[in-house]
Design a protein around this motif. Structure first.
Motif, PDB file in Angstrom:
ATOM      1  N   THR A 187      33.463  47.807  31.773  1.00 40.21           N
ATOM      2  CA  THR A 187      34.830  48.289  31.592  1.00 40.21           C
ATOM      3  C   THR A 187      34.887  49.794  31.362  1.00 40.21           C
ATOM      4  N   TYR A 243      38.011  52.881  30.159  1.00 39.14           N
ATOM      5  CA  TYR A 243      39.364  53.047  29.641  1.00 39.14           C
ATOM      6  C   TYR A 243      39.779  54.513  29.629  1.00 39.14           C
ATOM      7  N   ILE A 291      40.695  45.252  28.783  1.00 41.04           N
ATOM      8  CA  ILE A 291      40.806  44.653  30.110  1.00 41.04           C
ATOM      9  C   ILE A 291      39.786  43.529  30.217  1.00 41.04           C
ATOM     10  N   CYS A 351      48.692  46.493  38.877  1.00 37.35           N
ATOM     11  CA  CYS A 351      47.369  45.908  39.054  1.00 37.35           C
ATOM     12  C   CYS A 351      46.773  46.428  40.359  1.00 37.35           C
ATOM     13  N   TRP A 377      43.917  48.485  36.044  1.00 39.93           N
ATOM     14  CA  TRP A 377      45.315  48.604  35.632  1.00 39.93           C
ATOM     15  C   TRP A 377      45.690  50.085  35.607  1.00 39.93           C
ATOM     16  N   LEU A 394      45.299  42.457  30.778  1.00 42.46           N
ATOM     17  CA  LEU A 394      45.265  43.660  29.951  1.00 42.46           C
ATOM     18  C   LEU A 394      45.915  43.302  28.615  1.00 42.46           C
ATOM     19  N   PHE A 449      43.553  48.866  23.879  1.00 45.70           N
ATOM     20  CA  PHE A 449      43.717  47.996  25.044  1.00 45.70           C
ATOM     21  C   PHE A 449      42.363  47.384  25.425  1.00 45.70           C
ATOM     22  N   TYR A 493      53.439  48.969  34.803  1.00 46.54           N
ATOM     23  CA  TYR A 493      51.994  48.735  34.885  1.00 46.54           C
ATOM     24  C   TYR A 493      51.668  48.031  36.197  1.00 46.54           C
ATOM     25  N   ARG A 530      50.259  40.980  26.279  1.00 41.63           N
ATOM     26  CA  ARG A 530      49.207  40.771  27.274  1.00 41.63           C
ATOM     27  C   ARG A 530      49.858  40.617  28.638  1.00 41.63           C
TER      28      ARG A 530
END
Length: 115
Positions: free
Chosen positions: A57, A59, A69, A95, A36, A80, A67, A93, A19
């Protein structure tokens, strides 16, 4: 001064979970959508997941079902959760926070998944 600070990256084996977090300061966090993104060596930065101010959300197909978020407006933090990690998830990764024409980025956190 706006700051987005990612943390929680590291080295894990394939199949494991991780995480990562993004702590925001200097912005009205609850008014910003959060996202992300990731960038692997030699590749362009790509969208991983987003969450709106209304907690909707979205993805990338490559991470759907693995995953998640989330955001905690009381803590000014986005998360995440990454499960069933694959070597292809290896990347830095980043933000992202955005509201209208305003957009901010963190410095990134490295996630490495070994096979």
């Amino acid at each position: 001064q706006v700051q987005l600070v990612e943390s929680g990256g590291g080295l894990v084996q394939a199949g494991e979970s991780l995480r990562i977090s993004c702590a925001a300061s200097g912005i009205a966090f609850r008014l910003h959508a959060m996202g992300w993104y990731r960038q692997a060596p030699g590749n362009q930065r790509e969208l991983v997941a987003t969450i709106t101010t209304g907690f909707r959300t979205n993805y990338a197909e490559s991470v759907k079902g693995r995953f998640t978020i989330s955001r905690d407006n009381a803590k000014n933090t986005a998360y995440l959760q990454m499960n069933s990690l694959k070597p292809s998830d290896t990347a830095v990764y980043y933000c992202n926070a955005y509201m209208g024409s305003f957009e901010y980025w963190g410095q990134g956190t490295q996630v490495t998944v070994s096979s």
